[in-house]
Write a protein that holds these residues in place. Sequence first.
Motif, PDB file in Angstrom:
ATOM      1  N   GLN A 277       0.828  -1.211   0.000  1.00  0.00           N
ATOM      2  CA  GLN A 277       0.000   0.000   0.000  1.00  0.00           C
ATOM      3  C   GLN A 277       0.859   1.257   0.000  1.00  0.00           C
ATOM      4  O   GLN A 277       0.585   2.213  -0.749  1.00  0.00           O
ATOM      5  N   GLU A 281       0.761   3.915  -3.059  1.00  0.00           N
ATOM      6  CA  GLU A 281       0.342   5.308  -2.832  1.00  0.00           C
ATOM      7  C   GLU A 281       1.457   6.281  -3.231  1.00  0.00           C
ATOM      8  O   GLU A 281       1.192   7.317  -3.849  1.00  0.00           O
ATOM      9  N   LEU A 291      -4.615  11.791  -3.500  1.00  0.00           N
ATOM     10  CA  LEU A 291      -5.171  10.814  -2.572  1.00  0.00           C
ATOM     11  C   LEU A 291      -6.452  11.338  -1.927  1.00  0.00           C
ATOM     12  O   LEU A 291      -6.523  12.500  -1.507  1.00  0.00           O
ATOM     13  N   THR A 361      -6.894   4.149  -1.241  1.00  0.00           N
ATOM     14  CA  THR A 361      -6.777   2.785  -0.738  1.00  0.00           C
ATOM     15  C   THR A 361      -8.125   2.451  -0.126  1.00  0.00           C
ATOM     16  O   THR A 361      -8.426   2.855   0.995  1.00  0.00           O
ATOM     17  N   SER A 385      -6.528  -0.867  -4.639  1.00  0.00           N
ATOM     18  CA  SER A 385      -5.857   0.375  -5.076  1.00  0.00           C
ATOM     19  C   SER A 385      -6.745   1.029  -6.135  1.00  0.00           C
ATOM     20  O   SER A 385      -6.472   0.958  -7.326  1.00  0.00           O
TER      21      SER A 385
END
Length: 645
Positions: A277, A281, A291, A361, A385
């Motif tokens: 993750q 990211e 994000l 996420t 994702s």
Amino acid sequence: MIHVTLKDGSVKEFEAGVSVIDVAKSLGAGLAKAACAGRINNQVVDLRTPINEDCNLEICTFDDEDGKKAFWHTAAHVMAQAIQHLYPEAKFGIGPALENGWYYDIGGVKPFTPDQFAAIEAEMKKIVKENIPVEKRIITVEEGRTIFAGQDYKLELLEEYAEKGWELSIYTQGDFTDLCAGPHLMSTGTIKAIKLTQATSAYWRGDSSRDTMCRMYGIAFPKASELEAYLKQQEEALRRDHNKIGRELEYFTTVDVIGQGLPVILPNGAKVIQQLQRWIEDTEADWGYQLTKTPYMAKRELYKISGHWDHYLDGMFILGDPHDETKECFALRPMTCPFQYQVYLNRARSYRDLPMRLNETSTLFRNEDSGEMHGLIRVRQFTISEGHLILRPDQLEDEFRGCLELAKYCLETVGLAEDVSYRFSQWDPNRTDKYEGTAEQWEEAQNAMKKILDHLGLDYKVGVDEAAFYGPKLDIQIKNVFGKEDTLITIQIDMLLAQKFGMTYVGEDGKDHYPYIIHRTSIGCYERTLALLLEKYAGALPTWLMPTQAMIVPISEKYHDYAQQLLGKLKAAGIRAEADWRSEKMGYKIREAQLKKIPYMLVVGEKEAADGTVSVRTRKEGDNGVMSADECIALILDDIKNKKR
């Protein structure tokens, strides 16, 4: 006369009404013998199918996916015929071909046990040896009622198919007749190697209120050597099965009182997912994504706008009464798109703001059927994702290419790129109730995607009726160790939902326009990815992903102080390290570390403590000799930094 264009581009002339098998015979006796099915204009057909007009034709052998399914479908009928001989009281349900073999649901008998398999296999071999012709016939519903008298499940299907107006076809081989759409082999003799693999229980038509049936599974091949190779592959699959490895290495567990499809991710598994993750990211930020963090649930009104309430309700977990409009009703989110659209809608947008790339996420919830659950590969709560790109029409190809390049980069980095295939998933124009939008809108979206895929030179298969309800998609497919195929990554083109949500931008002309949307993932579902990585590497994940990257093994308690100093250095350098403080022999502790698939084992004793060195053993190469602590740390850090496999 008609003209038939073959797979190699050559054109042959035949009289109208020629069958697929007759075309195969004209091309060679070997091809006709190997033929299992045909494809006319990309539609799978039976070998007996007459050809009445100009067309494209492919002859499918066992080497072809559709050929395999016809082969296994016929083998399922052979198994049913053998069971009918041995157990006359048996009543037959459905017997479809699978990605590997087939199953057949059988009522009227107790579930078979493995000690009964040999007798059934022996009877199947007799039927194969007789080389019984397989004949197809179209029947009326009245004829079917006579043919299947006493076969309750077949009669139920017969009436249902007749009510839908479907063509009713039967296939007969000797004394066995089945209601079946086909396609099938020309005779039973083509099947040379047979193995029954398991028997389980299943509800008739998946309904727990209906009869419990015996579900028999099997596999067959044209050559005994192919069966032998398959069985060896299955042994290896069992060794690599993430359900086995993941539990043994303590990556995850399942608990009955928590529920099926709701695994508990243990510290080792959680550490791997955390690393994935963080990497994803950071990578997506480098690729221009912003994000977001959105709620896990929403009122039904949001899903009504998006269309999920009409098209996906059965797959959602509902909080409240979905049919009582007087009270609030919520649902856990099965996907993030309608939530991320609110980020775009937060203020007015201009063409200069586009493309807007949003990522998250996302923890999602899908009410999968219990029969579909499998370890970490198919679960009811998972993390993905997820991302959505809002863009102008003129940006579509560049942004789609960027999504595909990002997905390929992620797959290559973790080592899965060579294991995937690509499917262009389209709508089924005969099932308009399943999809939003008009035929014209779908044609526009699918043509746009086809143009992009062809321009990119991507090798893909077409999957009809595999699209999302709002648009076509490119599915990046992967198989687990048992050959079961699932979607790992998806990239979807959506020309519909922006209008439903009132998403507009002011164009250069000063007027409002609806943007296009790309729905995409970069590594897909983290739980599924973890499962596939465990299987790919048989638990020996690349060092950068391993929960423990180095294990210090002091020869005795006298060297614990030096081992503790070394442990501190490793951790300070960012290496996930542990030390084995147990009063066990060094060989035993090294063997334990090897069983845990730990990449680096650092042995320290009197000489190492005196010289400030370590004796390094690696998972791949064994004894790497003695080096300074700093050299060892640099070696491990290089492995991690470069994400070596």
